[in-house]
Design a protein around this motif. Structure first.
Motif, PDB file in Angstrom:
ATOM      1  N   THR A 102       1.049  -1.255   0.220  1.00 19.40           N
ATOM      2  CA  THR A 102       0.234  -0.478   0.142  1.00 19.40           C
ATOM      3  C   THR A 102       1.382   0.964  -0.145  1.00 19.40           C
ATOM      4  OG1 THR A 102      -1.748   1.198   1.289  1.00 19.40           O
ATOM      5  CG2 THR A 102      -0.083   0.379   2.932  1.00 19.40           C
TER       6      THR A 102
ATOM      7  N   ARG B 223     -11.268   6.360   7.338  1.00 23.72           N
ATOM      8  CA  ARG B 223     -12.843   5.720   7.686  1.00 23.72           C
ATOM      9  C   ARG B 223     -13.131   5.887   8.852  1.00 23.72           C
ATOM     10  NH1 ARG B 223      -9.113   0.446   7.282  1.00 23.72           N
ATOM     11  NH2 ARG B 223      -8.520   1.276   5.984  1.00 23.72           N
TER      12      ARG B 223
ATOM     13  N   ASN C  53      -9.505   5.394  -6.121  1.00 20.30           N
ATOM     14  CA  ASN C  53      -8.394   4.367  -6.467  1.00 20.30           C
ATOM     15  C   ASN C  53      -8.833   2.691  -7.176  1.00 20.30           C
ATOM     16  OD1 ASN C  53      -6.730   1.862  -5.075  1.00 20.30           O
ATOM     17  ND2 ASN C  53      -7.719   2.424  -2.768  1.00 20.30           N
TER      18      ASN C  53
ATOM     19  N   ASP D 252     -13.265  12.603  -1.830  1.00 27.06           N
ATOM     20  CA  ASP D 252     -13.408  11.989  -1.280  1.00 27.06           C
ATOM     21  C   ASP D 252     -11.451  12.206  -1.792  1.00 27.06           C
ATOM     22  OD1 ASP D 252     -11.181   9.841  -0.610  1.00 27.06           O
ATOM     23  OD2 ASP D 252     -12.386   8.082  -0.966  1.00 27.06           O
TER      24      ASP D 252
ATOM     25  N   SER E 214      -8.183  11.016   3.876  1.00 25.94           N
ATOM     26  CA  SER E 214      -6.920  10.045   4.680  1.00 25.94           C
ATOM     27  C   SER E 214      -5.894  10.961   4.798  1.00 25.94           C
ATOM     28  CB  SER E 214      -6.667   8.307   4.137  1.00 25.94           C
ATOM     29  OG  SER E 214      -5.623   7.916   4.836  1.00 25.94           O
TER      30      SER E 214
ATOM     31  N   LYS F  56      -2.202   9.386   2.800  1.00 21.17           N
ATOM     32  CA  LYS F  56      -2.017   9.506   0.678  1.00 21.17           C
ATOM     33  C   LYS F  56      -0.789  10.922   0.546  1.00 21.17           C
ATOM     34  CE  LYS F  56      -4.963   5.866   1.569  1.00 21.17           C
ATOM     35  NZ  LYS F  56      -6.318   5.431   2.690  1.00 21.17           N
TER      36      LYS F  56
ATOM     37  N   ARG G 229      -1.848  -5.462  -7.175  1.00 22.00           N
ATOM     38  CA  ARG G 229      -1.953  -3.453  -6.781  1.00 22.00           C
ATOM     39  C   ARG G 229      -0.437  -3.789  -6.730  1.00 22.00           C
ATOM     40  NH1 ARG G 229      -4.419   1.019  -3.455  1.00 22.00           N
ATOM     41  NH2 ARG G 229      -3.488  -0.300  -1.642  1.00 22.00           N
TER      42      ARG G 229
HETATM   43  N1  F0G Z   1     -10.621   6.498   0.975  1.00 20.30           N
HETATM   44  C1  F0G Z   1     -10.008   5.713  -0.984  1.00 20.30           C
HETATM   45  C2  F0G Z   1      -9.849   6.390  -1.993  1.00 20.30           C
HETATM   46  C3  F0G Z   1      -8.574   5.352   0.200  1.00 20.30           C
HETATM   47  O1  F0G Z   1      -7.317   4.153  -1.139  1.00 20.30           O
HETATM   48  C4  F0G Z   1      -8.609   5.170   1.419  1.00 20.30           C
HETATM   49  C5  F0G Z   1      -7.537   3.695   1.671  1.00 20.30           C
HETATM   50  C6  F0G Z   1      -9.145   5.447   2.279  1.00 20.30           C
HETATM   51  C7  F0G Z   1     -11.173   6.215   1.635  1.00 20.30           C
HETATM   52  C8  F0G Z   1      -9.797   5.168   3.888  1.00 20.30           C
HETATM   53  O2  F0G Z   1      -8.533   5.479   4.534  1.00 20.30           O
HETATM   54  O3  F0G Z   1      -6.938   3.857   5.404  1.00 20.30           O
HETATM   55  O4  F0G Z   1      -7.111   6.579   6.526  1.00 20.30           O
HETATM   56  O5  F0G Z   1      -9.418   5.169   6.144  1.00 20.30           O
HETATM   57  N2  F0G Z   1      -6.395   3.509   1.191  1.00 20.30           N
HETATM   58  C9  F0G Z   1      -6.009   2.345   1.321  1.00 20.30           C
HETATM   59  C10 F0G Z   1      -5.397   1.011   0.229  1.00 20.30           C
HETATM   60  C11 F0G Z   1      -6.400   1.641   2.331  1.00 20.30           C
HETATM   61  O6  F0G Z   1      -4.191   0.461   0.325  1.00 20.30           O
HETATM   62  O7  F0G Z   1      -5.351   2.076  -1.044  1.00 20.30           O
HETATM   63  P1  F0G Z   1      -8.047   4.840   5.515  1.00 20.30           P
END
Ligand code: F0G
Length: 455
Positions: free
Chosen positions: A49, A100, A184, A213, A253, A256, A402
């Motif tokens: 990730t 989340r 994503n 988001d 989040s 990222k 991925r």
């Molecule tokens: N929205 C998107 C587009 C995300 O990619 C993620 C997390 C979240 C919300 C949730 O955020 O992890 O801080 O609670 N994506 C990670 C991934 C886990 O590996 O793509 P979070």
């Protein structure tokens, strides 16, 4: 100069332990051929990730020392709030411990049985938080997103016609409209400024707020700058402001595009909604000036937000994935094109046509990458999505793997190494076998299922 170098020097290093093939075979067996079961110090290149795995800068580490841990009214909160507002000018900024948590708070207020929440594609935690309230999450991404070869510059765009029709037919059930930038679940594909504005206009016409988001907002803005008509000469910061100027709120989040190892936020304009969100926050996360984070985390996010919109960084960031993508294409490895912002997605079903979907070609490729080169990637296919609530199994739409790139962590020679491991996988492709699941939970099986290679 032709070479786009890493625009940073390395001040602190983390040694990588180089394992042997025999060792990795033993470790795979012990982990039940599930890469989530490995200890990360047994991984050579970890592409599981890009979330929470960024290398922080000297500025961020200095800011961490300035973190003020007061329960209420910490100056670290106000620095965080103003860094967010400089890019996303929402009236209320509510910190949470990660993305989340912001989603859970938002949907505890606007979700509920009978509600429908459309998006381009909901990320799985977003969908999970919507469905946990009894509401329905609907994905309305453009059809090109489902074709790995379609060379559309903004494959993350929402289908405006379908959105309009949904709002016309069932508008009273829709509390908010969402957009994920970059998308994503659809391969890290961007959404154009034009599409964001058109979505906002449709939502407004139906009296619905638009929430973005924004996890990978800076990568999305960079793609807009590079690919959208009339955006070429503009600063990334201005493009980011334009993206959020037409929205009514966002979830984020900070793991990222804020270069932080933890954190997130919910931001919005509506006073009533913000007050309900803060009440919920106090129950589940903490007081509104820290929201589940330490003051030092808020400082790291604030400093990270100043750095993420740097154009030299974004050029290098997007180039790294493109570079790996181009070399994989040259090796004949099918990937989702164009390459997304944070990851390269390999089409394992097409790469391993002799392995049927219910023998998990994505898992087979992910296991081979670890066995042959110590690379950890993530299956996004039938293991992740194929188990239905009644216990039966179906093939997912696609079987992808991925390769998500942590930010500022790996260098070009690490990227070359990844490509070399793929060369070896290509040589052995016909020997790769599927797997069967010997043990699994009823939900989210990809995290803990145990496998066995088929003979
Ligand atoms: N929205 C998107 C587009 C995300 O990619 C993620 C997390 C979240 C919300 C949730 O955020 O992890 O801080 O609670 N994506 C990670 C991934 C886990 O590996 O793509 P979070």
């Amino acid at each position: 100069m032709k070479t786009i170098i890493e625009p940073f020097r390395i001040k602190v290093v983390e040694p990588i332990r180089i394992t042997t093939l025999e060792e990795r075979r033993r470790l795979l067996e012990a982990a039940g051929w599930n890469l989530f079961g490995l200890h990360s110090d047994d991984v050579i290149i970890d592409l599981l990730t890009d979330s929470g795995t960024s290398a922080m800068s000297a500025e961020q580490w200095s800011a961490v020392m300035r973190g003020d841990e007061s329960y209420a009214g910490s100056p670290s909160f106000y620095r965080f709030e103003s860094a967010v507002r400089e890019l996303m000018p929402f009236r209320h900024v509510i910190p949470t411990h990660q993305g989340r948590a912001a989603e859970a708070i938002l949907f505890s207020i606007v979700g509920g049985p009978g509600r429908i929440i459309p998006s381009n594609t909901h990320f799985d935690t977003t969908r999970g938080n919507i469905e946990a309230t009894g509401a329905q999450a609907v994905d309305l991404v453009i059809p090109e997103a489902h074709d790995p070869d379609a060379q559309h510059p903004f494959k993350g765009n929402i289908d405006l016609g379908r959105l309009e029709r949904l709002l016309a037919a069932s508008g009273e059930q829709v509390p908010i409209v969402m957009l994920t930038v970059t998308n994503n679940a659809g391969g890290g594909q961007p959404v154009s400024l034009e599409n964001i504005r058109a979505t906002a206009a449709i939502a407004r016409r139906h009296g619905k707020p638009l929430f973005i988001d924004g996890c990978r907002f800076a990568e999305n803005a960079w793609f807009i700058r590079c690919r959208e008509h009339g955006q070429a000469g503009r600063s990334v910061k201005d493009i980011v402001r334009d993206m959020f100027a037409v929205a009514d709120g966002m979830t984020m989040s900070a793991k990222k595009d804020a270069f932080a190892n933890i954190g997130g936020w919910l931001a919005l304009n509506d006073d009533g909604l913000a007050s309900a969100a803060r009440n919920r926050l106090i129950l589940t996360e903490g007081f509104p000036t820290y929201g589940g984070l330490a003051g030092r985390d808020l400082e790291a996010i604030a400093a990270g937000l100043h750095e993420i919109v740097d154009e030299q960084y974004l050029r290098y960031r997007v180039r790294t994935n493109e570079y790996i993508g181009e070399k994989l294409i040259a090796l004949g490895v099918p990937i989702v094109r164009p390459v997304g912002g944070h990851a390269v997605f390999v089409d394992a079903r097409r790469f391993l046509p002799h392995i049927p979907p219910l023998h998990y070609p994505g898992q087979s490729l992910a296991v081979a990458l670890y066995e042959l080169g110590g690379i950890r990637a993530c299956e996004i296919g039938t293991v992740m999505f194929g188990l239905r609530p009644d216990g039966s199994e179906v093939a997912a739409d696609m079987d992808l793997v991925r390769l998500a790139m942590p930010r500022r962590v790996y260098t070009q020679s690490h990227a070359d190494y990844v490509v070399e491991v793929f060369e070896e996988v290509v040589r052995r492709r016909d020997e790769l076998r599927g797997l069967r699941i010997v043990q699994q939970p009823a939900q989210l099986r990809h995290f803990t299922a145990r496998f066995e290679p088929l003979p």
